[in-house]
Design a protein around this motif. Sequence first.
Motif, PDB file in Angstrom:
ATOM      1  N   GLY A  80     -10.345  21.750  32.918  1.00 33.45           N
ATOM      2  CA  GLY A  80      -9.482  21.364  31.624  1.00 33.45           C
ATOM      3  C   GLY A  80      -8.728  22.922  31.300  1.00 33.45           C
ATOM      4  O   GLY A  80      -9.232  23.969  31.561  1.00 33.45           O
ATOM      5  N   LEU A  82      -5.945  24.516  27.905  1.00 29.98           N
ATOM      6  CA  LEU A  82      -5.418  24.094  26.714  1.00 29.98           C
ATOM      7  C   LEU A  82      -4.108  23.506  27.019  1.00 29.98           C
ATOM      8  O   LEU A  82      -3.771  22.329  26.158  1.00 29.98           O
ATOM      9  CB  LEU A  82      -5.048  25.427  25.842  1.00 29.98           C
ATOM     10  CG  LEU A  82      -6.372  26.188  25.116  1.00 29.98           C
ATOM     11  CD1 LEU A  82      -5.871  27.300  24.415  1.00 29.98           C
ATOM     12  CD2 LEU A  82      -7.119  25.283  24.339  1.00 29.98           C
ATOM     13  N   THR A  84      -3.414  21.452  29.385  1.00 28.89           N
ATOM     14  CA  THR A  84      -3.811  20.047  29.707  1.00 28.89           C
ATOM     15  C   THR A  84      -4.329  19.077  28.785  1.00 28.89           C
ATOM     16  O   THR A  84      -3.930  17.905  28.430  1.00 28.89           O
ATOM     17  CB  THR A  84      -4.454  19.748  31.245  1.00 28.89           C
ATOM     18  OG1 THR A  84      -5.829  20.438  31.139  1.00 28.89           O
ATOM     19  CG2 THR A  84      -3.843  20.079  32.347  1.00 28.89           C
ATOM     20  N   SER A  85      -5.378  19.744  28.191  1.00 29.55           N
ATOM     21  CA  SER A  85      -6.459  18.864  27.246  1.00 29.55           C
ATOM     22  C   SER A  85      -6.018  18.745  25.912  1.00 29.55           C
ATOM     23  O   SER A  85      -6.550  18.095  25.084  1.00 29.55           O
ATOM     24  CB  SER A  85      -7.725  19.559  27.384  1.00 29.55           C
ATOM     25  OG  SER A  85      -8.095  19.582  28.866  1.00 29.55           O
ATOM     26  N   VAL A  86      -4.916  19.349  25.686  1.00 29.16           N
ATOM     27  CA  VAL A  86      -4.326  19.352  23.852  1.00 29.16           C
ATOM     28  C   VAL A  86      -3.063  18.425  24.110  1.00 29.16           C
ATOM     29  O   VAL A  86      -3.175  17.255  23.746  1.00 29.16           O
ATOM     30  CB  VAL A  86      -3.989  20.611  23.326  1.00 29.16           C
ATOM     31  CG1 VAL A  86      -3.433  20.290  22.118  1.00 29.16           C
ATOM     32  CG2 VAL A  86      -5.421  21.163  23.101  1.00 29.16           C
ATOM     33  N   PRO A  87      -1.862  18.815  24.971  1.00 33.68           N
ATOM     34  CA  PRO A  87      -0.586  18.043  24.543  1.00 33.68           C
ATOM     35  C   PRO A  87      -0.882  16.644  25.240  1.00 33.68           C
ATOM     36  O   PRO A  87      -0.411  15.640  24.543  1.00 33.68           O
ATOM     37  CB  PRO A  87       0.237  18.992  25.455  1.00 33.68           C
ATOM     38  CG  PRO A  87      -0.411  20.003  26.227  1.00 33.68           C
ATOM     39  CD  PRO A  87      -1.645  19.913  25.548  1.00 33.68           C
ATOM     40  N   GLY A  88      -1.507  16.621  26.324  1.00 30.82           N
ATOM     41  CA  GLY A  88      -1.432  15.271  27.158  1.00 30.82           C
ATOM     42  C   GLY A  88      -2.216  14.221  26.438  1.00 30.82           C
ATOM     43  O   GLY A  88      -1.860  13.154  25.996  1.00 30.82           O
ATOM     44  N   VAL A 143       2.855  24.952  32.052  1.00 29.04           N
ATOM     45  CA  VAL A 143       2.146  24.749  31.033  1.00 29.04           C
ATOM     46  C   VAL A 143       0.792  24.268  31.509  1.00 29.04           C
ATOM     47  O   VAL A 143      -0.208  24.717  30.807  1.00 29.04           O
ATOM     48  CB  VAL A 143       2.760  23.570  29.787  1.00 29.04           C
ATOM     49  CG1 VAL A 143       2.909  22.082  30.847  1.00 29.04           C
ATOM     50  CG2 VAL A 143       1.901  23.398  28.601  1.00 29.04           C
ATOM     51  N   PHE A 149      -9.868  26.897  30.940  1.00 29.60           N
ATOM     52  CA  PHE A 149     -11.580  27.011  30.723  1.00 29.60           C
ATOM     53  C   PHE A 149     -12.290  26.208  31.583  1.00 29.60           C
ATOM     54  O   PHE A 149     -13.536  26.213  31.484  1.00 29.60           O
ATOM     55  CB  PHE A 149     -11.832  26.821  29.201  1.00 29.60           C
ATOM     56  CG  PHE A 149     -11.127  25.764  28.632  1.00 29.60           C
ATOM     57  CD1 PHE A 149     -12.073  24.285  28.636  1.00 29.60           C
ATOM     58  CD2 PHE A 149     -10.204  25.402  27.927  1.00 29.60           C
ATOM     59  CE1 PHE A 149     -11.614  23.319  28.242  1.00 29.60           C
ATOM     60  CE2 PHE A 149      -9.787  24.197  27.311  1.00 29.60           C
ATOM     61  CZ  PHE A 149     -10.339  23.329  27.450  1.00 29.60           C
TER      62      PHE A 149
ATOM     63  N   GLY B 123       0.632  10.379  29.068  1.00 23.62           N
ATOM     64  CA  GLY B 123      -0.288  11.564  28.396  1.00 23.62           C
ATOM     65  C   GLY B 123      -1.732  11.360  29.403  1.00 23.62           C
ATOM     66  O   GLY B 123      -2.205  12.332  29.409  1.00 23.62           O
ATOM     67  N   TRP B 126      -1.197  13.567  32.250  1.00 22.46           N
ATOM     68  CA  TRP B 126      -1.093  14.944  31.754  1.00 22.46           C
ATOM     69  C   TRP B 126      -2.351  15.336  31.402  1.00 22.46           C
ATOM     70  O   TRP B 126      -2.938  16.581  31.914  1.00 22.46           O
ATOM     71  CB  TRP B 126      -0.265  15.105  30.490  1.00 22.46           C
ATOM     72  CG  TRP B 126       0.299  16.434  30.351  1.00 22.46           C
ATOM     73  CD1 TRP B 126      -0.520  17.494  30.396  1.00 22.46           C
ATOM     74  CD2 TRP B 126       1.575  16.875  29.548  1.00 22.46           C
ATOM     75  NE1 TRP B 126       0.230  18.693  29.847  1.00 22.46           N
ATOM     76  CE2 TRP B 126       1.438  18.260  29.265  1.00 22.46           C
ATOM     77  CE3 TRP B 126       2.754  16.240  29.007  1.00 22.46           C
ATOM     78  CZ2 TRP B 126       2.701  19.069  28.609  1.00 22.46           C
ATOM     79  CZ3 TRP B 126       3.559  16.648  28.334  1.00 22.46           C
ATOM     80  CH2 TRP B 126       3.554  18.123  28.048  1.00 22.46           C
ATOM     81  N   GLY B 127      -3.204  14.824  30.536  1.00 16.75           N
ATOM     82  CA  GLY B 127      -4.553  15.230  30.202  1.00 16.75           C
ATOM     83  C   GLY B 127      -5.610  14.966  31.307  1.00 16.75           C
ATOM     84  O   GLY B 127      -6.877  14.981  31.041  1.00 16.75           O
ATOM     85  N   SER B 145     -13.726  20.187  28.032  1.00 17.58           N
ATOM     86  CA  SER B 145     -12.282  19.851  28.262  1.00 17.58           C
ATOM     87  C   SER B 145     -12.334  18.288  27.708  1.00 17.58           C
ATOM     88  O   SER B 145     -11.631  17.861  27.163  1.00 17.58           O
ATOM     89  CB  SER B 145     -11.725  19.852  29.344  1.00 17.58           C
ATOM     90  OG  SER B 145     -12.299  19.242  30.408  1.00 17.58           O
ATOM     91  N   MET B 152      -8.599  14.761  20.493  1.00 16.97           N
ATOM     92  CA  MET B 152      -7.131  14.507  20.552  1.00 16.97           C
ATOM     93  C   MET B 152      -6.556  13.136  20.539  1.00 16.97           C
ATOM     94  O   MET B 152      -5.664  12.654  20.081  1.00 16.97           O
ATOM     95  CB  MET B 152      -6.114  15.392  21.727  1.00 16.97           C
ATOM     96  CG  MET B 152      -6.535  16.543  21.608  1.00 16.97           C
ATOM     97  SD  MET B 152      -5.667  17.545  20.269  1.00 16.97           S
ATOM     98  CE  MET B 152      -6.716  18.683  19.734  1.00 16.97           C
TER      99      MET B 152
END
Lengths: 186, 168
Positions: A80, A82, A84-88, A143, A149, B123, B126-127, B145, B152
């Motif tokens: 992960g 920031l 990938t794990s926040v915006p997506g 991005v 992390f 999403g 992406w995540g 993560s 989120m």
Amino acid sequence: MAGKINLSNGPRYLLGLLFGFCFGFLLQKGGVTRYDIIMRQLLLEDFTVLKIIFTAIAVGMVGVYGMKQAGWIELHKKQGSLGTSVPGPLIFGIGFGLLGYCPGTGIGAVGHGALDALVGGVVGMLIGCSLYAAVYPKLKGTVLNKGNFGDKTLIDVLPVRSPWAVIVPVVLLIAAMLWSIEAAGF
Amino acid sequence: MDAVLWSPYWVGAGIGILSWLVFLLCNHPLGVSTAVAKSAGMIEKALRGPKVEQKAYWQENKPAIDWEWMLVLGLLLGAVTAALLSGTFQWEWIPPMWAEAFGSNVWNRLAVALAGGILIGFGARWGCGCTSGHGISGSLQLVLSSWLAAAMFFIGGIAAAFCLYRIF
């Protein structure tokens, strides 16, 4: 100590089908393939979704870490950052609130005849995945690596000698949270 | 087996035990959205030919039937079976709660559902995961993560739900 189990693809796929069957059966019986129940969770009026997820996490955690300690399994942790794990996941969340199903519960909802989950939800998800594949090269070098992390766990970042020093308190916290939700009348 | 609903705690415990079994016997965590992505890749390939496989994303995530795809096929079959056993299977275009708030126009519901689905697909990729892969499998391994992603999911979901039902 038993070694790790390595099945060939045939039986492994068959077990995948069987375990998927159990998963879909449980989601349907849990009521979480219902738009109304998921939406009422997101509106904080019904806590069925939270109860199922956190019970699964607590039960799953104890068994998975127990089997890891016995040398039977390996963990499967995702990397992960920031970027990938926040915006997506935020984009996912907004979609989740609009659709009222997530990928698993949406496919499960098709199982009781929800056509909005099929014609809107599943078709939309397929389009969304293809759109992501199209923009992936642009995101990849920029991005996605921001604030990387890795696959660190809560156990890795806390100064403990045994993973159980984290697992036991986390399970107790989950139990206390679920008990409070029940006590509050949800 | 024919009860419409089971206790959420039994269902949650069942999913937890299921995650033990898939780790032990299949060397894989529970997850759904990667299989959805691979299906999208397979459809793209069928529509536009093998050159699709040269795209960077499909090179890293080969669009083919794999273990997780079998899991998702099973999920659909299991959900159908449960609905048939409890007698709750019914074709339905609009969920009751939506109809009560926004009326019975099918196109309105489908437009919002489609928009939601697109954002979910985009999403999730992406995540790198969804409510199953991060929310359950990642969280139960205590992966940071995954906990962040799961938070989120619900922050975005709660915000969108409140906008839809409480503001607009």
